[in-house]
Design an enzyme around this catalytic site. Structure first.
Site, PDB file in Angstrom:
ATOM      1  N   SER A  61     -27.195   2.886  -6.547  1.00 47.82           N
ATOM      2  CA  SER A  61     -26.956   3.712  -5.354  1.00 47.82           C
ATOM      3  C   SER A  61     -27.656   5.064  -5.480  1.00 47.82           C
ATOM      4  O   SER A  61     -27.951   5.529  -6.585  1.00 47.82           O
ATOM      5  CB  SER A  61     -25.456   3.927  -5.158  1.00 47.82           C
ATOM      6  OG  SER A  61     -24.767   2.702  -5.242  1.00 47.82           O
TER       7      SER A  61
HETATM    8  N1  SAM Z   1     -22.889   1.979  -8.602  1.00 46.43           N
HETATM    9  C1  SAM Z   1     -23.822   1.008  -9.126  1.00 46.43           C
HETATM   10  C2  SAM Z   1     -24.880   1.697  -9.970  1.00 46.43           C
HETATM   11  O1  SAM Z   1     -24.676   2.865 -10.341  1.00 46.43           O
HETATM   12  O2  SAM Z   1     -25.877   1.057 -10.308  1.00 46.43           O
HETATM   13  C3  SAM Z   1     -24.466   0.239  -8.020  1.00 46.43           C
HETATM   14  C4  SAM Z   1     -23.673  -0.940  -7.590  1.00 46.43           C
HETATM   15  S1  SAM Z   1     -24.556  -2.012  -6.522  1.00 46.43           S
HETATM   16  C5  SAM Z   1     -24.723  -1.061  -5.060  1.00 46.43           C
HETATM   17  C6  SAM Z   1     -23.255  -3.165  -6.133  1.00 46.43           C
HETATM   18  C7  SAM Z   1     -22.980  -4.181  -7.230  1.00 46.43           C
HETATM   19  O3  SAM Z   1     -21.808  -4.914  -6.867  1.00 46.43           O
HETATM   20  C8  SAM Z   1     -24.080  -5.215  -7.440  1.00 46.43           C
HETATM   21  O4  SAM Z   1     -24.512  -5.191  -8.758  1.00 46.43           O
HETATM   22  C9  SAM Z   1     -23.398  -6.547  -7.088  1.00 46.43           C
HETATM   23  O5  SAM Z   1     -23.862  -7.639  -7.849  1.00 46.43           O
HETATM   24  C10 SAM Z   1     -21.950  -6.220  -7.377  1.00 46.43           C
HETATM   25  N2  SAM Z   1     -20.966  -7.091  -6.722  1.00 46.43           N
HETATM   26  C11 SAM Z   1     -20.978  -7.633  -5.488  1.00 46.43           C
HETATM   27  N3  SAM Z   1     -19.861  -8.360  -5.271  1.00 46.43           N
HETATM   28  C12 SAM Z   1     -19.121  -8.276  -6.409  1.00 46.43           C
HETATM   29  C13 SAM Z   1     -17.860  -8.815  -6.807  1.00 46.43           C
HETATM   30  N4  SAM Z   1     -17.113  -9.577  -6.006  1.00 46.43           N
HETATM   31  N5  SAM Z   1     -17.409  -8.514  -8.044  1.00 46.43           N
HETATM   32  C14 SAM Z   1     -18.125  -7.726  -8.898  1.00 46.43           C
HETATM   33  N6  SAM Z   1     -19.336  -7.205  -8.568  1.00 46.43           N
HETATM   34  C15 SAM Z   1     -19.816  -7.468  -7.332  1.00 46.43           C
END
Ligand code: SAM
Length: 218
Positions: A61
């Site tokens: 993000s």
């Molecule tokens: N804040 C993070 C960073 O600093 O890199 C970015 C997170 S990214 C926007 C969102 C993440 O949520 C992705 O890696 C995705 O694979 C994960 N995700 C999506 N659905 C999920 C779930 N049900 N459980 C765990 N992770 C999930």
């Protein structure tokens, strides 16, 4: 300019804009090297205030969005935090920097390769003692270590998953983007000491979809 100089410049900008306000959170942003958490080919862009690809269709993000979420979450030293969506591990490291040494961050990621990469980067950054990363569907929370003082969800959910509300300690806070894939509202969920739950809208935002049982079927 060195990465450290670029980092300080970005943090100063986020402070000037009024996005970063809390001394402990500002300090964490000053310390955690974002360049460690992005792929080598994007390192030169590590301190541009924008999301960057991390593979598997996911993103780290933008710093201002992570700053906004951290300020709404209000993590504090000693907190037990659940992070849903580890992604690169950058926000995980920021949370660890704030809650250590007594606190702990439990982070759950649905894509095993991202979880493994994040684990390596967290170790490299020196936060392994304060972070546990697991692979699984975080839309169901992580009951093994519940309840949590704080819960932060980094992917867009169709609604606030009931298990996450249950796994929040009375007096706890959760931030979660809620809404359809192309536009969400960051919700701040406050569980009062008597168990009553209040929800407040913070800012408009755009996140990748939360998958899993309480997420989107993607
Ligand atoms: N804040 C993070 C960073 O600093 O890199 C970015 C997170 S990214 C926007 C969102 C993440 O949520 C992705 O890696 C995705 O694979 C994960 N995700 C999506 N659905 C999920 C779930 N049900 N459980 C765990 N992770 C999930």
């Amino acid at each position: 300019m060195s990465y450290t100089e670029l980092r300080i410049r970005l943090v100063n900008e986020l402070v000037r804009e009024g996005i970063l306000r809390t001394p402990e959170i500002i300090d964490a942003f000053r310390k955690v090297p974002r360049e460690l958490f992005v792929d080598e080919s994007y390192r030169d862009l590590a301190y541009v205030d924008s999301p960057l690809p991390i593979g598997f269709g996911q993103t780290i993000s933008a710093p201002h969005m992570i700053a906004l979420m951290m300020e709404e979450l209000r993590p504090a030293r000693g907190d037990k935090v659940l992070e849903v969506g580890t992604g690169s591990g950058y926000q995980t490291a920021l949370l660890a920097e704030v809650v250590k040494p007594e606190g702990h961050v439990y982070s759950i990621e649905i894509i095993p390769e991202l979880a493994e990469r994040a684990q390596r980067r967290i170790a490299e950054a020196g936060y392994s003692n304060y972070v546990t990363i697991s692979v699984g569907d975080g839309s169901k929370g992580l009951s093994a270590h519940a309840p949590y003082n704080k819960i932060i969800v980094s992917a867009a959910s169709p609604r606030i998953p009931e298990p996450l509300i249950q796994q929040l300690e009375p007096g706890g806070r959760m931030v979660i983007p809620v809404g359809p894939p192309h536009m969400q509202v960051l919700k701040v969920v406050i569980k009062e000491e008597d168990g009553m739950v209040r929800v407040r809208d913070s800012v408009a935002c755009v996140f990748v979809p939360l998958r899993g049982k309480y997420g989107w079927r993607v």
